[in-house]
Motif scaffolding. Structure first.
Motif, PDB file in Angstrom:
ATOM      1  N   ARG A  17       7.236  -6.491  17.029  1.00 45.95           N
ATOM      2  CA  ARG A  17       7.500  -5.235  17.367  1.00 45.95           C
ATOM      3  C   ARG A  17       8.246  -4.826  18.541  1.00 45.95           C
ATOM      4  O   ARG A  17       9.199  -4.288  18.362  1.00 45.95           O
ATOM      5  CB  ARG A  17       6.138  -4.451  17.140  1.00 45.95           C
ATOM      6  CG  ARG A  17       6.382  -2.957  17.158  1.00 45.95           C
ATOM      7  CD  ARG A  17       5.159  -2.226  16.881  1.00 45.95           C
ATOM      8  NE  ARG A  17       4.333  -2.639  15.514  1.00 45.95           N
ATOM      9  CZ  ARG A  17       4.798  -2.099  14.400  1.00 45.95           C
ATOM     10  NH1 ARG A  17       5.644  -1.335  14.210  1.00 45.95           N
ATOM     11  NH2 ARG A  17       4.017  -2.648  13.210  1.00 45.95           N
ATOM     12  N   ASP A  18       7.789  -5.117  19.637  1.00 45.11           N
ATOM     13  CA  ASP A  18       8.490  -4.875  20.751  1.00 45.11           C
ATOM     14  C   ASP A  18       9.764  -5.781  20.986  1.00 45.11           C
ATOM     15  O   ASP A  18      10.475  -5.012  21.807  1.00 45.11           O
ATOM     16  CB  ASP A  18       7.426  -5.393  22.153  1.00 45.11           C
ATOM     17  CG  ASP A  18       6.294  -4.711  22.401  1.00 45.11           C
ATOM     18  OD1 ASP A  18       6.450  -3.307  21.785  1.00 45.11           O
ATOM     19  OD2 ASP A  18       5.372  -5.071  22.913  1.00 45.11           O
ATOM     20  N   TYR A  19       9.899  -6.692  20.338  1.00 42.52           N
ATOM     21  CA  TYR A  19      11.077  -7.473  20.477  1.00 42.52           C
ATOM     22  C   TYR A  19      12.139  -6.499  19.873  1.00 42.52           C
ATOM     23  O   TYR A  19      13.287  -6.464  20.250  1.00 42.52           O
ATOM     24  CB  TYR A  19      10.929  -8.724  19.930  1.00 42.52           C
ATOM     25  CG  TYR A  19      12.326  -9.622  19.852  1.00 42.52           C
ATOM     26  CD1 TYR A  19      12.784 -10.207  20.807  1.00 42.52           C
ATOM     27  CD2 TYR A  19      12.777  -9.855  18.461  1.00 42.52           C
ATOM     28  CE1 TYR A  19      14.020 -10.866  20.841  1.00 42.52           C
ATOM     29  CE2 TYR A  19      13.825 -10.644  18.287  1.00 42.52           C
ATOM     30  CZ  TYR A  19      14.433 -11.252  19.612  1.00 42.52           C
ATOM     31  OH  TYR A  19      15.649 -11.820  19.332  1.00 42.52           O
ATOM     32  N   LEU A  20      11.955  -6.406  18.441  1.00 41.65           N
ATOM     33  CA  LEU A  20      12.892  -5.622  17.959  1.00 41.65           C
ATOM     34  C   LEU A  20      13.302  -4.020  18.383  1.00 41.65           C
ATOM     35  O   LEU A  20      14.442  -3.796  18.306  1.00 41.65           O
ATOM     36  CB  LEU A  20      12.309  -5.139  16.363  1.00 41.65           C
ATOM     37  CG  LEU A  20      12.422  -6.497  15.429  1.00 41.65           C
ATOM     38  CD1 LEU A  20      11.591  -6.309  14.218  1.00 41.65           C
ATOM     39  CD2 LEU A  20      13.588  -7.214  15.368  1.00 41.65           C
ATOM     40  N   ALA A  21      12.134  -3.437  18.961  1.00 42.20           N
ATOM     41  CA  ALA A  21      12.410  -2.283  19.625  1.00 42.20           C
ATOM     42  C   ALA A  21      13.397  -2.449  20.900  1.00 42.20           C
ATOM     43  O   ALA A  21      14.227  -1.615  21.162  1.00 42.20           O
ATOM     44  CB  ALA A  21      10.886  -1.768  20.140  1.00 42.20           C
ATOM     45  N   TRP A 108      18.822 -14.714  29.932  1.00 38.36           N
ATOM     46  CA  TRP A 108      18.045 -14.193  31.336  1.00 38.36           C
ATOM     47  C   TRP A 108      16.881 -14.821  31.618  1.00 38.36           C
ATOM     48  O   TRP A 108      16.591 -15.249  32.661  1.00 38.36           O
ATOM     49  CB  TRP A 108      17.929 -12.589  31.003  1.00 38.36           C
ATOM     50  CG  TRP A 108      17.404 -11.970  32.302  1.00 38.36           C
ATOM     51  CD1 TRP A 108      18.024 -11.960  33.659  1.00 38.36           C
ATOM     52  CD2 TRP A 108      16.103 -11.398  32.289  1.00 38.36           C
ATOM     53  NE1 TRP A 108      17.239 -11.339  34.413  1.00 38.36           N
ATOM     54  CE2 TRP A 108      16.089 -10.833  33.840  1.00 38.36           C
ATOM     55  CE3 TRP A 108      15.064 -11.055  31.462  1.00 38.36           C
ATOM     56  CZ2 TRP A 108      15.171 -10.222  34.165  1.00 38.36           C
ATOM     57  CZ3 TRP A 108      14.026 -10.320  31.926  1.00 38.36           C
ATOM     58  CH2 TRP A 108      14.012  -9.965  33.289  1.00 38.36           C
ATOM     59  N   ILE A 109      16.038 -15.201  30.491  1.00 38.05           N
ATOM     60  CA  ILE A 109      14.719 -15.783  30.770  1.00 38.05           C
ATOM     61  C   ILE A 109      15.039 -17.346  31.243  1.00 38.05           C
ATOM     62  O   ILE A 109      14.428 -17.497  32.235  1.00 38.05           O
ATOM     63  CB  ILE A 109      14.223 -15.946  29.157  1.00 38.05           C
ATOM     64  CG1 ILE A 109      13.551 -14.693  28.666  1.00 38.05           C
ATOM     65  CG2 ILE A 109      13.128 -17.312  29.376  1.00 38.05           C
ATOM     66  CD1 ILE A 109      12.889 -15.137  27.325  1.00 38.05           C
ATOM     67  N   GLU A 126      11.134 -15.071  24.108  1.00 41.19           N
ATOM     68  CA  GLU A 126      11.747 -13.851  23.519  1.00 41.19           C
ATOM     69  C   GLU A 126      10.792 -12.811  23.398  1.00 41.19           C
ATOM     70  O   GLU A 126      10.743 -11.711  23.786  1.00 41.19           O
ATOM     71  CB  GLU A 126      12.982 -13.827  22.628  1.00 41.19           C
ATOM     72  CG  GLU A 126      14.215 -14.873  23.228  1.00 41.19           C
ATOM     73  CD  GLU A 126      15.110 -14.931  21.780  1.00 41.19           C
ATOM     74  OE1 GLU A 126      14.877 -14.235  21.031  1.00 41.19           O
ATOM     75  OE2 GLU A 126      16.063 -15.871  21.950  1.00 41.19           O
ATOM     76  N   LEU A 127       9.996 -13.207  22.575  1.00 41.70           N
ATOM     77  CA  LEU A 127       9.052 -12.116  21.836  1.00 41.70           C
ATOM     78  C   LEU A 127       8.165 -11.801  23.289  1.00 41.70           C
ATOM     79  O   LEU A 127       7.589 -10.625  23.366  1.00 41.70           O
ATOM     80  CB  LEU A 127       7.831 -12.848  20.978  1.00 41.70           C
ATOM     81  CG  LEU A 127       8.909 -12.979  19.571  1.00 41.70           C
ATOM     82  CD1 LEU A 127       7.920 -13.673  18.753  1.00 41.70           C
ATOM     83  CD2 LEU A 127       9.620 -11.882  19.065  1.00 41.70           C
ATOM     84  N   THR A 128       7.475 -12.583  23.973  1.00 39.57           N
ATOM     85  CA  THR A 128       6.781 -12.589  25.152  1.00 39.57           C
ATOM     86  C   THR A 128       7.384 -11.650  26.017  1.00 39.57           C
ATOM     87  O   THR A 128       6.821 -10.814  26.738  1.00 39.57           O
ATOM     88  CB  THR A 128       6.343 -13.764  25.636  1.00 39.57           C
ATOM     89  OG1 THR A 128       5.578 -14.721  24.727  1.00 39.57           O
ATOM     90  CG2 THR A 128       5.390 -13.624  26.988  1.00 39.57           C
ATOM     91  N   LEU A 129       8.754 -11.841  26.485  1.00 46.25           N
ATOM     92  CA  LEU A 129       9.338 -11.206  27.383  1.00 46.25           C
ATOM     93  C   LEU A 129       9.473  -9.786  26.746  1.00 46.25           C
ATOM     94  O   LEU A 129       9.269  -8.790  27.675  1.00 46.25           O
ATOM     95  CB  LEU A 129      10.761 -11.875  27.470  1.00 46.25           C
ATOM     96  CG  LEU A 129      11.700 -10.741  28.521  1.00 46.25           C
ATOM     97  CD1 LEU A 129      10.986 -10.580  29.998  1.00 46.25           C
ATOM     98  CD2 LEU A 129      13.114 -11.350  28.832  1.00 46.25           C
TER      99      LEU A 129
END
Length: 192
Positions: A17-21, A108-109, A126-129
């Motif tokens: 969810r946060d990744y797509l947002a 960037w990571i 990516e999801l964690t970031l």
């Protein structure tokens, strides 16, 4: 799909969810950000993925497939606010830009010194970031998104945020430090 399987799939999809947002916010210019409900696009993407065979995909195929669904849904939402006729030449670049944003996120990571990419696979990073970025104060996350993930110079970020270049740099510094602290809680501790 049984209700139990549907719930399991929905719970598994929730981690994206946060990744797509984040990817959605990176694609929208300021004028569209006020009009397009990115969280609604994310929600419809989750529902579509849940109903479209998410569980039958191999793990390495899931994230690109989910980004493609999200890209199509975001494009549909953007079209609602455009008065111009449909232009396929403009539609293809959105999908490409979402993939580029995902790539910038990964670069960037990896470019921030010791990073979570050393400890986990790329997609998980990516999801964690994205999830961690969502926990930062809004000014810090906005400055990081605009500068590091959209690639805007500090002056432009400052103009958009109505802050000085120095204030933006400080937001980015504090936000990045906080991201590292959250994502790498044991960094710097001696090994036993």
């Amino acid at each position: 799909m049984s209700p139990k399987n549907h719930d399991q799939t929905a719970n598994h999809l929730d981690q994206y969810r946060d990744y797509l947002a984040l990817l959605g916010r990176l694609q929208l210019e300021p004028v569209l950000q006020a009009k397009v409900d990115v969280s609604g696009v994310v929600q419809s993407t989750m529902l579509e993925a849940c109903e479209s065979g998410w569980g039958s995909l191999k793990d390495h195929d899931k994230l690109p497939w989910l980004r493609r669904i999200f890209s199509n849904n975001l494009l549909d939402e953007i079209r609602k606010f455009r008065t111009e006729a449909r232009d396929v030449r403009r539609e293809r670049p959105l999908s490409h830009r979402i993939d580029q944003s995902a790539s910038r996120l990964q670069v960037w990571i990896e470019s921030n010194g010791p990073s979570p990419s050393e400890m986990a696979v790329r997609a998980e990073d990516e999801l964690t970031l994205a999830k961690t970025l969502a926990t930062l104060p809004d000014p810090q996350s906005e400055a990081i998104e605009l500068h590091h993930l959209r690639g805007l110079p500090l002056e432009e970020v400052g103009r958009r945020m109505q802050r000085t270049k120095g204030a933006v740099a400080a937001l980015i510094f504090r936000g990045t430090a906080r991201l590292r602290q959250i994502m790498q809680p044991n960094q710097g501790e001696p090994n036993e």
